[in-house]
Design a protein around this motif. Structure first.
Motif, mmCIF file in Angstrom:
data_model
loop_
_atom_site.group_PDB
_atom_site.id
_atom_site.type_symbol
_atom_site.label_atom_id
_atom_site.label_comp_id
_atom_site.label_asym_id
_atom_site.label_seq_id
_atom_site.Cartn_x
_atom_site.Cartn_y
_atom_site.Cartn_z
ATOM 1 N N UNK A 1 -4.143 6.197 -3.449
ATOM 2 C CA UNK A 1 -4.768 5.993 -2.146
ATOM 3 C C UNK A 1 -6.278 5.863 -2.289
ATOM 4 N N UNK A 2 -6.874 6.686 -3.148
ATOM 5 C CA UNK A 2 -8.314 6.573 -3.394
ATOM 6 C C UNK A 2 -8.642 5.204 -3.979
ATOM 7 N N UNK A 3 -7.798 4.710 -4.859
ATOM 8 C CA UNK A 3 -7.991 3.390 -5.434
ATOM 9 C C UNK A 3 -7.934 2.311 -4.358
ATOM 10 N N UNK A 4 -6.989 2.422 -3.441
ATOM 11 C CA UNK A 4 -6.884 1.435 -2.353
ATOM 12 C C UNK A 4 -8.133 1.438 -1.498
ATOM 13 N N UNK A 10 0.828 -1.200 0.000
ATOM 14 C CA UNK A 10 0.000 0.000 0.000
ATOM 15 C C UNK A 10 0.864 1.252 0.000
ATOM 16 N N UNK A 11 1.986 1.213 0.701
ATOM 17 C CA UNK A 11 2.904 2.359 0.698
ATOM 18 C C UNK A 11 3.492 2.558 -0.704
ATOM 19 N N UNK A 12 3.856 1.470 -1.357
ATOM 20 C CA UNK A 12 4.398 1.564 -2.710
ATOM 21 C C UNK A 12 3.353 2.088 -3.690
ATOM 22 N N UNK A 13 2.112 1.648 -3.549
ATOM 23 C CA UNK A 13 1.037 2.144 -4.403
ATOM 24 C C UNK A 13 0.832 3.633 -4.194
ATOM 25 N N UNK A 14 0.804 4.065 -2.944
ATOM 26 C CA UNK A 14 0.643 5.487 -2.655
ATOM 27 C C UNK A 14 1.826 6.309 -3.128
ATOM 28 N N UNK A 15 3.018 5.752 -3.052
ATOM 29 C CA UNK A 15 4.217 6.468 -3.477
ATOM 30 C C UNK A 15 4.238 6.652 -4.988
ATOM 31 N N UNK A 16 3.918 5.623 -5.721
ATOM 32 C CA UNK A 16 3.991 5.698 -7.174
ATOM 33 C C UNK A 16 2.800 6.448 -7.760
#
Length: 87
Positions: free
Chosen positions: A78-81, A66-72
């Motif tokens: 984050x909305x997608x998560x 989740x951190x990697x998704x938010x970073x990239x």
């Protein structure tokens, strides 16, 4: 054996100096990426806490993915998560 270890240290320091000189221009990209990762992690934690306060249990946890998704991807990531966890 001691001479071999000293030569390895010298080669390592020399390689580190060369890498710093080579990546000097690209260092700002990595600093921005790290800053965005820290900001997205803090935002993810805050959104988790706020939604938990309002009784919504379907929130993504903080883990490397989740951190990697938010970073990239940034805020849309984050909305997608949160969208994936909610539906």
């Amino acid at each position: 054996m001691e001479q071999l270890q000293q030569m390895a240290w010298i080669a390592g320091v020399f390689g580190l100096i060369l890498m710093i000189l080579f990546l000097k221009e690209k260092l700002s990209f990595f600093i921005r990426l790290a800053g965005r990762g820290i900001l997205c992690t803090a935002l993810l934690w805050g959104m988790d806490q706020a939604l938990f306060f309002f009784g919504i249990q379907a929130v993504p946890g903080i883990n490397p993915w989740t951190v990697l998704t938010g970073t990239i991807l940034g805020f849309p990531g984050l909305c997608l998560l949160f969208g994936v966890c909610y539906f």
